[in-house]
Each structure stands twice: as structure tokens, then as C-alpha cells.
Design an enzyme around this catalytic site. Structure first.
Site, PDB file in Angstrom:
ATOM      1  N   ASP A 226       0.488  -1.313  -0.255  1.00  0.00           N
ATOM      2  CA  ASP A 226       0.042   0.079  -0.150  1.00  0.00           C
ATOM      3  C   ASP A 226       0.777   0.986   0.291  1.00  0.00           C
ATOM      4  OD1 ASP A 226      -2.940  -1.484   0.351  1.00  0.00           O
ATOM      5  OD2 ASP A 226      -1.801  -2.188   2.278  1.00  0.00           O
TER       6      ASP A 226
ATOM      7  N   HIS B  12      -4.586  -1.048  -6.182  1.00  0.00           N
ATOM      8  CA  HIS B  12      -3.858  -0.070  -6.299  1.00  0.00           C
ATOM      9  C   HIS B  12      -4.709   1.078  -6.903  1.00  0.00           C
ATOM     10  CE1 HIS B  12      -1.766  -2.567  -9.016  1.00  0.00           C
ATOM     11  NE2 HIS B  12      -1.941  -1.661 -10.050  1.00  0.00           N
TER      12      HIS B  12
END
Length: 430
Positions: free
Chosen positions: A13, A41
Site C-alpha cells: 500500500d 491499487h
């Protein structure tokens, strides 16, 4: 160096999607080499938001070739759903611009069911998987019973392979008090999807070798982060694949010499999803504020991310295990306005100072961070596109990170927008 590998330098992340998209403008080919659709993402391009999970970021760039390598575990239904969603947003996806390794391992519904059953049964001992079947699919790959994409092209031998797979899984299901799976249903489902999948099938190692010899620039796109690596991460709170840069070679069928420059992505602070050690975690109002500003929720799962200060010990360790040449530092703007920020420069373990994260689960849980306090900055860094636009104290923060981790910052991201990126060193030209 003609080729670039992008890896997460923390627990995932970190903003790899934006950086890969930014770099893909200079690449000819963008390749995923590990993981599955568990690592999503978000990309913001001209105000339009795109959420990717399985597909390489290169699909959003016209004229680029996107490739899914053999190191990935591939969920056929998730793939078809993601393609349909992106096509609905106007993204062109076809076998002309996307190729999938013919020897990629398939994730089937039985893998997702097993993942969820195990995680729910573990209760307090749960690892925190996404329950998308990633781990069980890798288990079958290593156990030499997986169904691979190429198997869908041979319906004469596919039934035998399904029976071999079910000999293992139905035994597990009986032990878990679950109904057995019918081989005929799996065969029917795979046969129905085969015409939609096989046109993308490719001998990826051969394709990439040809492209490399032609002088094409290849961008290898990692998923998750190096601290989730099954060998070098915070085991057992890790993913089921190798996430370090070396996997770019084995996950695509290319030799180590083809890898080139390694770019590590890290946030200006630290986040983690799920269970596991997190030395710099902030369980106070500051941690909540960082999470709120940074919109720290999982793209795929919606799970809230744990937040903490930047851990230079962990990133320095990742620089070593991945052979990182340069860092892309993201979300610097989230720290705007704090009176001061903390950086972890070492640990205390049982009263002794150490400069690395030990491998043992118990020791990892006991380490205490040693902090260095750095003066904050009031001026905004958001949307900055040059060093001249950054506050002096923010630059000092970046320089101190470089010193502590022993690696230069090559790129700096100041917002989710593609253009809000400060280039220090072009990885393709390093």
C-alpha cells in the site's frame, strides 16, 4: 540499465500503482511477476479513478504491452470481472495489449473457500488474509497439483488434472466438515471460460526475451511489499509469495541479469493491514489523523490500515534484501502541518539496542522503537512538482531518511495525481 523493477519497501500500500503508471510512460512493457488479485491499487488519471487488482498498471497506457507473468496466481473470474469494469471506463483491453503466461497457476472457487474457512477457524490466531484464495493456490502450485492456464487448451487431459486436485481438496473438506466438490462442475466452469482466456495465453519467458533483445524497456511491477515476503517478511504474518526484487526474474522466466534498476516505494510514514508486528504503530489521535488524511483503507477489501511513524530500520533492511538502488517516497503531503514528526532509528530488544528486525515472531513483537524527533513544516507540500516548491524542513526530512536507510530518493510523490511527482533520478537512465 534498460529495465526497472518496482517493489514495495514496507508492508504494501505504498503507492506503487501511481509510480508504476508514471514510469510506464517510458516503458514498452509492464509486467506483473507475483501475487494475485489480493493487492489492489488506485490510479487517478485526469480526474478519473481506476482501481486495479490483478491487471498490470500498463493496461491504462495506450500502445503499451501489459504482461502477467508465471509468478502470479490468476483468478479467471476476477480477471474477467476486472476487464469488464475497466472496459466500461473506456480502457481498451485485448490480446493485442495484454498477454498472460500460459503456465500461470489458476485460483479456483475451492481456493477461496479454503482460505476463508481456515481464516475464520483460526479466530484469534488469524493472519489477516484477504480470503481470495492466494495462499491455497500457491500451495497447490508447490504441491504439483495446480491447474494452469495452458491446461484449459487440452480438454482431454483436464479431467485427470481436476481429479488429482480434488483428491487433495476433498480430503481437506471432509476434515473440515464441508461437502465434497464435484469434478464435473469445475470442468464445466473452466470449459466455459476457456474461450475468453486462452486468446491471452503466451509463452511469456520467450516473449520477454525477444523484446529484451530488441532493446525494449521492461518495467516489472511488484505487488504488496518486501516486508510481506514469505522468506524475508514478518513471518507468519506474510503473503504466500516472494515479494522481493529477485522474484521479478523467476516470476517472469527472465534471468537475474535482465532485472536492472530496483526502485523501492515507501510512504513518508508507515502503514500495515491485518495482523502482525508493527513497531512504530500509533494507536492514538496522531495515528487516527494520519489514517484520515491518507485515506488509509484497502482498495480491494476496504479494511482500515494501521498507521505509524516512518521506520528507517525496516526500510534499510528492505534496501538490503531487495538490492534497492533508489526510493520513491510517497504521501509526504500527509505529514504537512505537524509540529514535529518522529522517525524510528533503531530498536530495543530486551534492553539491548539493535539495528535490524529479528526473524523470530516473539522477538519481533517485543522490539521497542527508538525515535528521533524532527521539526515539522507548516507550508504545504501537496501538488509540488519541483524541489523549489518544497518547504526547507520537508527537504531536511527527506534527506534524513536518505541518510538513515542508506539509499537516495529518486522520486517524490506529493499527491495521487500522476503529474504531481518530483523526479530526482530517472530509473530508466540510471
Amino acid at each position: 540499465m534498460a529495465n526497472v523493477v518496482v517493489v514495495g519497501a514496507q508492508w504494501g500500500d505504498e503507492g506503487k500503482g501511481k509510480i508504476v503508471d508514471w514510469l510506464s510512460e517510458q516503458a514498452d512493457i509492464v509486467v506483473r511477476f507475483q501475487g494475485g488479485h489480493n493487492a489492489g491499487h488506485t490510479l487517478v488519471i485526469n480526474g478519473q479513478t481506476y482501481k486495479l487488482a490483478l491487471l498490470p498498471s500498463g493496461v491504462l497506457r495506450p500502445s503499451k504491452l501489459a504482461v502477467i507473468g508465471n509468478g502470479v496466481v490468476f483468478d479467471p473470474q476476477a480477471f474477467l470481472d476486472e476487464v469488464k469494469k475497466l472496459q466500461g471506463q473506456g480502457v481498451a483491453i485485448s490480446p493485442e495489449n495484454l498477454r498472460i503466461a500460459e503456465n500461470v497457476t489458476l485460483i479456483l472457487p475451492l481456493h477461496r473457500e479454503l482460505d476463508a474457512t481456515r481464516e475464520n477457524a483460526a479466530k484469534a490466531g488469524a493472519i489477516g488474509t484477504t480470503q481470495r484464495g492466494i495462499g491455497p493456490a500457491y500451495e497447490d502450485k508447490v504441491g504439483r497439483r495446480a491447474i494452469r492456464l495452458m491446461d484449459l487448451a487440452d480438454l482431454d487431459t483436464l479431467p485427470t488434472k481436476i481429479e488429482r486436485l480434488l483428491a487433495h481438496h476433498n480430503a481437506l473438506r471432509r476434515g473440515l466438515d464441508q461437502p465434497e466438490i464435484d469434478a464435473g462442475q469445475i470442468l464445466a466452469d473452466l470449459s466455459a471460460m476457456a474461450p475468453h482466456l486462452l486468446p491471452y495465453a503466451e509463452s511469456v519467458w520467450r516473449l520477454l526475451d525477444i523484446k529484451r533483445r530488441e532493446g525494449k524497456r521492461i518495467l516489472f511491477e511488484g505487488a504488496q511489499g518486501a516486508l510481506l515476503d514469505v522468506d524475508h517478511g514478518t513471518y507468519p504474518y506474510v503473503t504466500s509469495s516472494n515479494t522481493v526484487a529477485a522474484q521479478a526474474a523467476t516470476g517472469t522466466g527472465m534471468g537475474p541479469g535482465a532485472v536492472g534498476y530496483v526502485l523501492g516505494i515507501c510512504k513518508a510514514y508507515t502503514t500495515r493491514v491485518g495482523a502482525g508486528p508493527f513497531p512504530t504503530e500509533l494507536t492514538n489521535e496522531i495515528g487516527e489523523e494520519i489514517g484520515r488524511r491518507g485515506k488509509e483503507f484497502g482498495v480491494n477489501t476496504g479494511r482500515k490500515r494501521r498507521c505509524g511513524w516512518f521506520d528507517a530500520v525496516l526500510v534499510r533492511q528492505t534496501v538490503r534484501t531487495c538490492g534497492i538502488h533508489g526510493l520513491a517516497l510517497t504521501k509526504l503531503d500527509i505529514l504537512d502541518g505537524f509540529d514535529s514528526v518522529e522517525v524510528c532509528v533503531g530498536y530495543k530488544l530486551d534492553g539491548k539496542e539493535i539495528d535490524y528486525l529479528p526473524a523470530g515472531e516473539g522477538a519481533q513483537a517485543r522490539v521497542e522503537p527508538i525515535y528521533e524527533t524532527i521539526e515539522g513544516w507548516k507550508e504545504p507540500t501537496a501538488n509540488a512538482r519541483s524541489w523549489a516548491e518544497l518547504p526547507a524542513q520537508a527537504i531536511k526530512y527527506v534527506r534524513r531518511i536518505e541518510e538513515l536507510v542508506g539509499c537516495p530518493v529518486a522520486l517524490l510523490s506529493t499527491s495521487p495525481e500522476r503529474e504531481d511527482t518530483i523526479l530526482v533520478q530517472n530509473p530508466f537512465e540510471a
